[in-house]
Design an enzyme around this catalytic site. Structure first.
Site, PDB file in Angstrom:
ATOM      1  CD  GLU A 115      -2.630   1.238  -0.061  1.00  0.00           C
ATOM      2  OE1 GLU A 115      -3.304   0.311  -0.517  1.00  0.00           O
ATOM      3  OE2 GLU A 115      -2.472   2.318  -0.683  1.00  0.00           O
ATOM      4  CB  CYS A 149       6.258   3.631   6.514  1.00  0.00           C
ATOM      5  SG  CYS A 149       4.707   2.769   6.551  1.00  0.00           S
ATOM      6  CE  LYS A 208       5.141   0.795   1.431  1.00  0.00           C
ATOM      7  NZ  LYS A 208       3.930   1.392   1.718  1.00  0.00           N
TER       8      LYS A 208
END
Ligand code: UDX
Ligand code: ADP
Length: 462
Positions: A165, A276, A220
């Site tokens: 995501e 993150c 990612k």
């Protein structure tokens, strides 16, 4: 192996993990795909109760409206994990993957215990062929581990896809409704096609990128590392600007007008936070070291080093400008979330700045429009010598009452229009404003007779 395309049509999604990724992502999928039943499960019963209430647990602009539209129709929140796995043809794993705190790779590698528990649970309960989707950011080659667990513990068949995501907090709904791209990595083209069909209900086909599973996992980590690198780069230049006659806004404008560089992610500030960036870079560094890529690991580690330095340097600068000591001084902290428009404080720079100030004996008064007092206490209680050393209040003006300085640590829009003239009257004489996000009205602050320091600017007062 089931290869029939029709059997691969996704009708029933279960998402394990109702957090900042799972909650918003599933809400938008349900909203955009009325024919798909979406159930979000979590072992945290309080969190699920909040998702089922009028006060959803995550502040994200526009999310409450999306949830209200779909909840009870084709969007459900539940703690019955096994039943939900049983009925699903597609299961998203959106559980947390924190940095390991002990064992091999402690402080760097991602802790996969929640992912492993999740895979074991899926293996125990799945009833038919199931597509398992990695949504959480995971170390490269985790899909292999998930496949092994599923094969070992279940008689059923699975496809494992990586679908990381890219939403950013604060703009999650917008990012999900209109993504730059959707990334799907996998081996079986039919499973990839089935998941692509879900997104294709509202995302243009050319924005759906398919790769092998390893590239998706790697892309990612790399995307987050490159974004964080930009923030550290502009922050390193902010210190350079402060030492010279250069101005970071002017420099960023020039850099951003080069179409090869682009204008986004060039805002100097107090450093990056969030769940993150740091975690993913540490993970990347760990993996590089694992593969013997020492120089590559050292290169990316420097992004974190610079981020830590920025937070420490600004906190120390506050102490220096206040005469070398903040013992007993009252400091107003404006903004505690790691960025505006979220109530998330994970890795928030404000925690690090408050730690330095509390350890130096300051009294800290915090105002954040969305972060709860309980959350601030969770983040700071273990850092202060006495609980009374910090407190939360309900407005910027209240925080500044009797303060020797105000530090702006989150770029909330409302801080642009703070009435400094009236606030200055309530602050100590000779008080300072430290704008570590370069987001306030500097003319108004100076006109109110306050001393001002702004990240990346020279000619600071006093
Ligand atoms: C990030 C990625 O953007 C997203 O794609 C990924 O899915 C998750 O990690 P997030 O951490 O939610 O998203 O927010 P982001 O907007 O990327 O900001 C991260 C941090 O960098 C924040 O603390 C923000 O204040 C800081 N930042 C960002 C800056 O200091 N300057 C900038 O110019 C941009
Ligand atoms: P993210 O920002 O990645 O969404 P969060 O910490 O906000 O991370 O959310 C992750 C959620 O996953 C938490 O609410 C946690 O309770 C849930 N979770 C973790 N492991 C499991 C599990 N095995 N089964 C169900 N829920 C889980």
């Amino acid at each position: 192996m089931v290869k029939n395309f029709n059997l691969m049509k996704i009708k029933n999604i279960t998402c394990i993990g109702a957090g900042y990724v799972g909650g918003p992502t599933m809400s938008v999928i349900a909203d955009r795909c009325p024919d798909i039943r979406v159930t979000v499960v979590d072992m945290n019963a309080d969190r699920i109760a909040a998702w089922n209430s009028d006060h959803i647990p995550i502040f994200e602009p526009g999310l409450d409206v999306v949830v209200k539209r779909a909840r009870g129709k084709n969007l459900f929140f539940s703690t019955d994990i096994d039943a939900s796995i049983k009925s699903a043809d597609c299961i998203f794993m959106s559980v947390n993957t924190p940095t390991k705190t002990e064992g091999e790779g402690a402080g760097r590698a991602a802790d996969l215990k929640y992912i492993i528990a999740c895979a074991e649970q899926i293996a125990r309960s799945a009833q038919n062929h199931t597509i398992v989707v990695e949504k959480s950011t995971l170390p490269v080659r985790t899909a292999e581990k998930i496949k092994e667990i599923l094969a070992k513990n279940s008689k059923h068949t699975f496809d494992v896809l990586s679908n990381p995501e890219f939403l950013a907090e604060g703009t999650a709904v917008k990012d999900l409704e209109n993504p730059d791209r959707v990334l799907i990595g996998g081996e079986n083209p039919e499973a990839i096609a089935a998941l692509s069909d879900v997104y294709a209900q509202w995302v243009a086909k050319e924005k759906i990128i398919t790769t092998n599973v390893w590239s998706a996992e790697m892309a990612k980590l790399a995307a987050n590392a490159m974004l964080a690198q930009r923030v550290s780069s502009i922050n390193s230049l902010s210190a350079f600007c402060e030492a010279t006659e250069a101005d970071i806004d002017e420099v960023a404008k020039v850099l951003g007008s080069d179409s090869r560089i682009g204008p986004k992610f060039l805002k100097a500030g107090i450093g990056f936070g969030g769940s993150c960036f740091q975690k993913d870079i540490l993970n990347l560094v760990y993996l590089c070291e694992h593969y013997g890529l020492t120089e590559v690991a050292a290169y990316w580690e420097q992004v974190i080093v610079m981020n830590e330095w920025q937070k420490k340097r600004i906190a120390q600068l506050v102490i220096k400008k206040l005469g070398g000591s903040v013992k007993g001084k009252k400091i107003a902290v404006l903004g505690f979330a790691f960025k505006k428009d979220t109530n998330d404080t994970r890795e928030a720079p404000a925690i690090s700045v408050c730690e330095t100030l509390l350890k130096a004996g300051a009294e800290v008064v915090i105002f954040d429009p969305k972060v709860s007092e309980n959350q601030v206490a969770d983040d700071l209680l273990h850092l202060s010598s006495q609980p009374s050393q910090f407190k939360c209040v309900n407005s910027a003006s209240e925080a500044c009452l009797g303060a020797d300085t105000a530090i702006v640590l989150t770029e909330w829009d409302q801080f642009k229009s703070i009435e400094w003239l009236s606030i200055a009257l309530k602050m100590s004489s000779g008080a300072w404003v430290f704008d570590a996000r370069n987001c306030t009205n500097h003319t108004a602050i100076r006109a109110a007779g306050l001393n001002l320091w702004v990240v990346g600017k020279s000619n600071q007062s006093a």
